[in-house]
Enzyme design. Sequence first.
Site, mmCIF file in Angstrom:
data_model
loop_
_atom_site.group_PDB
_atom_site.id
_atom_site.type_symbol
_atom_site.label_atom_id
_atom_site.label_comp_id
_atom_site.label_asym_id
_atom_site.label_seq_id
_atom_site.Cartn_x
_atom_site.Cartn_y
_atom_site.Cartn_z
ATOM 1 C CD GLU A 285 -3.093 -0.879 2.200
ATOM 2 O OE1 GLU A 285 -2.806 -0.230 3.220
ATOM 3 O OE2 GLU A 285 -4.186 -1.417 2.035
ATOM 4 C CD GLU B 46 -4.402 -5.729 2.811
ATOM 5 O OE1 GLU B 46 -5.054 -4.977 3.562
ATOM 6 O OE2 GLU B 46 -3.179 -5.642 2.661
HETATM 7 C C1 GAL Z 1 -4.250 -2.478 5.142
HETATM 8 C C2 GAL Z 1 -2.878 -3.086 5.267
HETATM 9 C C3 GAL Z 1 -2.903 -4.390 6.031
HETATM 10 C C4 GAL Z 1 -3.753 -4.278 7.262
HETATM 11 C C5 GAL Z 1 -5.131 -3.804 6.869
HETATM 12 C C6 GAL Z 1 -6.077 -3.704 8.038
HETATM 13 O O1 GAL Z 1 -4.170 -1.100 4.936
HETATM 14 O O2 GAL Z 1 -2.314 -3.333 4.002
HETATM 15 O O3 GAL Z 1 -1.592 -4.752 6.370
HETATM 16 O O4 GAL Z 1 -3.161 -3.391 8.158
HETATM 17 O O5 GAL Z 1 -5.037 -2.542 6.278
HETATM 18 O O6 GAL Z 1 -7.352 -3.285 7.642
#
Ligand code: GAL
Length: 691
Positions: free
Chosen positions: A151, A307
């Site tokens: 990110e 994610e």
């Molecule tokens: C994202 C990140 C992950 C985790 C996630 C939690 O921004 O890439 O590592 O922290 O958020 O929602």
Amino acid sequence: MTRTLELEGIAFGGDYNPEQWPREVWEEDVRLMRQAGVNFITVSVFSWPLLEPEEGRFDFGWLDDVIELLHVNGIAVDLATATATPPAWLIRKYPEILPVTADGTHLEFGSRQAYCFSSPIFRDYALRLTRAMAERYGKHPAVRLWHVSNEYGDHVSRCWCDASAVHFRSWLRGKYGSIGALNEAWGTSCWGQHYLDFDAIEPPRESTGPVNSTQRLDFERFSSDAMLELFTAEVAALREVTPELPVTTNFMSILHDLDYFAFADAEDIVTDDAYPDPADPGAHIDASLNYALMRGAKGGAPWLLLEQSASAVSWRDVNVPKAPGVMRLDSYQALAHGADGIMYFQWRAAKFGPEKFHAAILGHRGEASRTFVECSALGAELQQLGALKGSRVVADVAMLLDWDAKWALAAPDSLPTNRLSWIGQARDWHRATFKLGVTVDLVRAGADWSGYKVLLVPNLYLATPELAAQLEAFAAAGGTVVVGAFSGVVDRNDHVHPGGAPGPLRPLLGVEVDEVWPLPDGQSGQVLMDGVRYEVHTVSEWLDAVDARTVAGYSGGELDGRPAVTNRQHGDGGAWYVSGALADAGMLTLMRRILDESGVPVRDGAGPDVEVVVRRGADASFSFVLNRGTTALDVAVPAGAAVLVGDAAASGAVPGSGGLRRLPARGVLVVTHDHSDVVRVVAESARLQAV
Ligand code: GAL
């Protein structure tokens, strides 16, 4: 070279942090991953300190074992380069790696991603690790995708440290060549800001008052480019060793700070991290706009949801869980919008650290946790959907996103109103198309727009002659362009166009803006359209319809009787100008009219809780019907269609034979059918309507 993700079926899995657990847990993890239908796992995102515990000494043993364990269990790996978080030893040796904010605050170690992306020291160490990772794992059969850093822009997307200043100056030298050209572009004759050489220039730090807006705009461009430079350096290092492996870096939906079109050009597969807020009843509408960007970033190509949360996150003030069925709906929404994979942060809920209350596939309760039960059920369903892979979303309508214009309008001061933003306008317009059941793609300037009937331009504050020409050509070829307020105002350097707005868009729109009339907070104006009054907020304009037809006028106030919405024909196509920010009701009415007149079918009746999206594959199409409402729907399935995912028994239909299917509240229906067929959706109470 086209590099594709070699994976059987839809990708399903998530971030795995085995370093947070003793080895005996790993065996259980992998057993449960198989049970849940997991086929793809992301590892080593934040593992740099374990992989290089001391400068130059690598310890890959534990990661070797993890990757092997996944491999023998048939689970493929999305391998992170681990460069997202520099270790403490590196920071202590070179504290200048740490980022600095605009007011001069030095950010400390103790969280994650604590580095300046312009730091040459950071870059050297990161590239050394990247090369070591590529050499160690690039040929491992389990590794199918490189996940570079994590990110970009999360936590730190702008840095004002000394290394950034040096980098900014060299970027400016490259852009302008001479200090004279910079002085001209930045308009430094205003407020006595004339520079004698590039070395005198600083990043736009906190100053006594409003900072030069072109300097700020260039700093936005520079910062995005600087992160892109770091990304492409890592990509190049990986490609030296593994030219055949695809590369990605995970996006953060429509992030303001990074030009994701430029990033997408530098990667093989677009991946997104999406966290719609379960407490926000409109979050799914904005998610649909985010996903439009994910497919738009690579011309419609499938992407991966890398994610999402299985339920609550841990970083909002109040972290509401996803109600039963919502995670499944969210997942199908991503698939409907062109994703070929559904992944989560993270596999196993953490015991410690800032994310210990973040949901995971495997919750703290283990196998009994609701998230594990719901995710496993989804995993089993996804195994039936392999045919979906590679198909592309069908859309008649596109929306233009131009990062330059977006950044320019985001200046924190010195505009007629600081309340107007591209994203705010885009969401308002998209909400209307969403409610009308119309799928929208996000596209960039210079792309091929010929497949669309309508192009929405909610705002184009910064407009170039080249882009104006492309918009005119689109209208001349029979397309409909719709442009929102405060567009065509400035050029590339943030200088007002000669003659004022809409500058180069004047021939397209046939209007001239005399003055902007922003609306103070809490106040609204009115527009009269077909005898009905609609509210405008945030911005209105004193407009002359010189070569255009007035479709709606302002009503009341200083602008009473002046044009508010105009239309100008261009052969079979045309251009609309919407000079005020219409509130929901007016936007919906206007959008319906524009879409009707442009031959785009709209859906009525089922409301904003129902979404229908179609993906088209080589041999068949796939219709997704997502019902977030609290009542059931009847969905008319065409004869010959096959139901791939359906929640309830058919009401009077046998799968394969067509007919009405009852779709319960929070239900999902996925149907595959001939390209020519459509699925009809009806709210129980509403009329049957074709979509
Ligand atoms: C994202 C990140 C992950 C985790 C996630 C939690 O921004 O890439 O590592 O922290 O958020 O929602």
